[in-house]
Structure formats: structure tokens, C-alpha cells
Scaffold this motif. Structure first.
Motif: not given
Ligand code: EPZ
Length: 430
Positions: A151, A178, A220-221
Motif C-alpha cells: 500500500t 492513502e 482513490k481514483s
């Protein structure tokens, strides 16, 4: 092998349209792979480095459509191979932007170790330091840099030196990590801001680009966008110095005068007249240039990419000038070539002491890198007689139609590909 052949001595006058910024475009194209939707990019320069990157992007599965010479659409949804294998990628420095873009989106990337202009040692330790701080493991194997993360998380990153490439690369990866990332001692160049604006237009959350602290909240996108790349400040600056050395009068269109302030300020010291408009700038060269001193610095300082062009101008100035190169140690490789044209320049480490001469005389010279190559063309425009610039391959990496644009301003210049064509030109111009 192609050459430029120039008959110097003409005063350049007229108008020229500046293209999109190569160094912004390289990063923006790489970042365009970070969404599955189609991204529309305009004001793209049609130069070798850009075309090499587009080819490499197709090689990893991106779908590229060329709408016209300066417009493309990129759809990265087909990217399924994170190993960038293109031969041409090894030659261009900006291949490393695919590292940040692919790592951000797919959490893994494998890119050939970058090449590019031979202007000194070009480490990428700061890029890797940033990726590692975000949780990636990086290694170099068989000529490739491999970066991978289970991650990717936000991090607080303090760059050891101001680096355009590291700032942009970390910004791209952090856009899809993140959590929050802070980049301290970030580069402030206009193309850093342009890439941040582009990513934000795709849904990223980047604040502070253009200052030395950039804060990124990972998302996230990313989604589709339509974007127009900023004008190329270095192409613009190159034409401004062409006006200076030929005693010319050139109006440059499609520029952002604010990005050119350091260059304009030096041109004033050299005795030029500079008029700024909203998106144009006019430079009028004096009868005789004046000597001055200059030191290259990160933006908003005087750009290293303009150092050879100002040095050529100072070599024709009245008096002695000192040029200090503080970004890349190997950026005086053109000096021996310029000496063949009659310039008097003494280099000690990163300092060049330039004693202005009355005139240059045309000679056969070779472009050692992109910007130095352009500077030798400028020298040829001011020189008495004929100058041949070899290895223009370098120049074409970053300048679109340099010969045609100069010709439209009154220069006598041709691109040739053989000794026969050189002779033909010599006969034609006498
Ligand atoms: C970009 O190179 C440009 N290239 C260069 O333009 C430009 O000269 C340079 O920025 C400076 O403005 C592209 O955008 C593709 P840096 P980049 O990282 O990003 C050291 C042209 O002519 N450093 O800002 O590679 C480095 O050695 C080209 O269009 C590290 O030590 O430059 C240099 O001394 C040539 N470690 C200084 O920082 C790192 O990890 C600045 O380099 C990174 C950089």
C-alpha cells in the motif's frame, strides 16, 4: 545525420508563436495514464522527447490518439504491463515520470534508468527517497528501476535539494496514495504548477504548488479532463536571446510573461528593450550588448536551461561577464564549440568568465546537448559567414521547427542532411 546551416548577420524581426512546454508535457502525459477515462491534452509540442514518451506509453498498453499535431487523447485503461521497455526511453530523462504515475495508480512500476542530455551527473535519489517514505520498495536491476508497494501511504518528505523531477514524481504518486503527503523544499517551477493543476483537474487534491511546501491528499481514483499545457518558457527565452544577439525586434505570442521575468530582467541588463503584454512579449536588441553577471538558480531564479543562450549573448557584449552554473556541473560543454567561432570564454569549475568579442565568425560546430545546441544556433545567427551545427538531433528533442520559425523571422537557415546539400546552400547564399 542532419545539420542546420546558417548564414549569419541578418537582423531578426517579426512574430513567432511559442509552443507548449516540453517539460510540463512530459509529466502531464505520464500522469494521464492515472485514470481509466480518456484525457484530452492540447498545446503539446511536437518534439522528439514527447513522441518517444507517447511511443513508450503505447508500449505499456495506453491508447493514444493524435487528434492533430498538438492535440492527443490518452486512455490508460488498457495499461496492463508495468514494465516500460522502450529503447527510446533510455535516452530521455523524463522516462522516470512513468515511475511516479504507475506507482501511484498500480503500486508497481519498472522503468529503464533515465538517460537524457549529457549535462552532468543526474541522480534520482530524491525521487526514490520520496517513494520509500510512502512505503514503496525500490531497487535497480538490469538497467531498470523497480518500485513496488503493498500500500502506498502519505508521508512527510523533505527534499535535500530543490528538484523539479522529484517534486513532480512524488506529487504524482502521492495523488493516489492513502492519506496526506507533504513535500517540503519543493520545486516552484511553472511546470510543477501545471502538473498539479492537471492532476487537480482529474480530481486530485494538491495544494501549494508554486510554493516550497506542497500538500497532497490522496484520492482513490482520478477522472477524465481536458487540459491545455502552458507555453514553453525556455523556447520563448531562446527566441528572446535570438532578438538580443541580432539587434532584432521579435514579438513572441502564446507566452506567460510572469514565467519569463528572470530572463526579461537579464535582457534589460544586457541593454535590450522588453515590452510585456497579457500573453505576448516583445524584445528589441540593442546595437551593442552590455556585459553582466548571471547565476543559475531554481525558479524564480535564472533557469539553467537558459544558461548557454545568455552566455552566447554575453560573449558578444561590451566587457567581461561571469556566468555561474549552480544546477548542473557539466553545462559548459558548448564553450569549446563557441571558441571555434571566436568567443573568448574561460571556464573554471562551475564558473565561466566571458570576455566579449566584437563579432563571431561562422564555423562548423556540434551541439553537445539540447539547450547548448540552440545556443550555438543563436551564435550562428549573429556570426559573420556560414555556421554549420551538427548533431541537431539534440535540438529537435525540445524545439519544434526551430529552423522554420527562425526563417520566418528573417534568418537564413536550412536543415540539411548531406555534404551535397551543404555545398548547395553555400553556393546559393554566396
Ligand atoms: C528538469 O530536470 C528538466 N527536465 C531539465 O530540463 C532542467 O534543466 C532541470 O529540471 C532544472 O530546471 C525535465 O523536466 C524533463 P532537477 P530534472 O531534478 O528534473 C540534483 C531541458 O533542457 N538532483 O530539478 O532532472 C540534480 O543533479 C532539461 O529541457 C539530485 O541530486 O532536474 C541537479 O543538480 C535539461 N537528486 C538538481 O538536483 C535527485 O534525485 C536539480 O535537478 C534529483 C535531482
Amino acid at each position: 545525420m542532419e545539420q542546420y546551416i546558417i548564414k549569419g548577420g541578418n537582423t531578426l524581426a517579426g512574430e513567432v508563436e511559442i509552443g507548449g512546454a516540453k517539460n510540463a508535457a512530459l509529466a502531464i502525459l505520464a500522469a494521464a495514464n492515472m485514470t481509466n477515462e480518456t484525457v484530452h491534452i492540447d498545446n503539446l509540442p511536437d518534439v522528439r522527447d514527447i513522441n518517444a514518451l507517447l511511443e513508450a506509453m503505447e508500449g505499456i498498453g495506453a491508447h493514444i490518439e493524435r487528434i492533430d499535431r498538438h492535440t492527443v487523447t490518452v486512455n490508460g485503461s488498457g495499461v496492463e504491463n508495468f514494465i516500460v521497455e522502450s529503447e527510446s526511453m533510455k535516452k530521455i530523462r523524463a522516462s522516470y515520470y512513468l515511475l511516479g504515475a504507475l506507482l501511484g495508480k498500480y503500486k508497481k512500476a519498472q522503468v529503464p534508468l533515465p538517460g537524457g542530455c549529457n549535462i552532468g551527473s543526474r541522480p534520482i535519489d530524491q525521487h526514490l527517497k520520496g517513494f520509500k517514505a510512502m512505503g514503496a520498495v525500490t531497487k535497480v536491476e538490469h538497467g531498470f528501476i523497480i518500485a513496488e508497494a503493498k500500500t502506498l501511504h502519505g508521508a512527510h518528505i523533505f527534499l535535500d535539494m530543490v528538484s523539479v523531477g522529484a517534486t513532480i514524481n512524488i506529487m504524482m504518486a502521492a495523488a493516489m496514495a492513502e492519506g496526506n503527503t507533504t513535500i517540503e523544499n519543493a520545486a516552484k517551477e511553472p511546470h510543477v504548477v501545471d502538473v498539479a493543476n492537471f492532476l487537480n483537474s482529474m480530481g486530485a487534491s494538491i495544494k501549494g504548488a508554486g510554493t516550497d511546501v506542497i500538500r497532497i491528499r490522496g484520492v482513490k481514483s482520478l477522472h477524465k479532463t481536458e487540459y491545455s499545457i502552458i507555453p514553453d518558457q525556455i523556447e520563448a527565452g531562446t527566441f528572446m536571446f535570438a532578438a538580443a544577439v541580432t539587434g532584432g525586434d521579435i514579438v513572441l505570442h502564446n507566452v506567460i510573461p510572469k514565467h519569463l521575468e528572470a530572463t526579461s530582467a537579464k535582457l534589460l541588463e544586457l541593454g535590450c528593450t522588453v515590452h510585456e503584454y497579457d500573453d505576448a512579449i516583445r524584445v528589441i536588441g540593442p546595437k551593442k550588448l552590455l556585459a553582466t553577471h548571471v547565476k543559475t538558480m531554481p525558479y524564480p531564479g535564472f533557469p539553467t536551461d537558459m544558461q548557454p543562450q545568455i552566455a552566447v549573448s554575453l560573449a558578444l557584449a561590451d566587457g567581461t561577464s561571469i556566468v555561474t552554473e549552480s544546477i548542473f556541473e557539466n553545462r559548459f560543454r558548448y564553450v569549446d564549440e563557441l571558441a571555434r567561432m571566436g568567443a573568448s570564454v574561460k571556464v573554471e569549475g562551475n564558473i565561466a568568465v566571458i570576455s566579449g568579442v566584437e563579432k563571431f565568425t561562422g564555423a562548423r560546430v556540434s551541439a553537445p546537448d539540447l539547450r547548448a545546441g540552440a545556443a550555438l544556433v543563436i551564435a550562428g545567427l549573429a556570426a559573420e559567414g556560414i555556421t554549420i551545427v551538427d548533431d541537431i538531433y539534440y535540438i529537435e528533442r525540445g524545439y519544434e521547427n526551430l529552423d522554420k520559425k527562425l526563417k520566418a523571422l528573417g534568418a537564413v537557415i536550412e536543415k540539411v542532411a548531406s555534404e551535397k546539400e551543404i555545398q548547395k546552400f553555400q553556393l546559393k547564399v554566396g
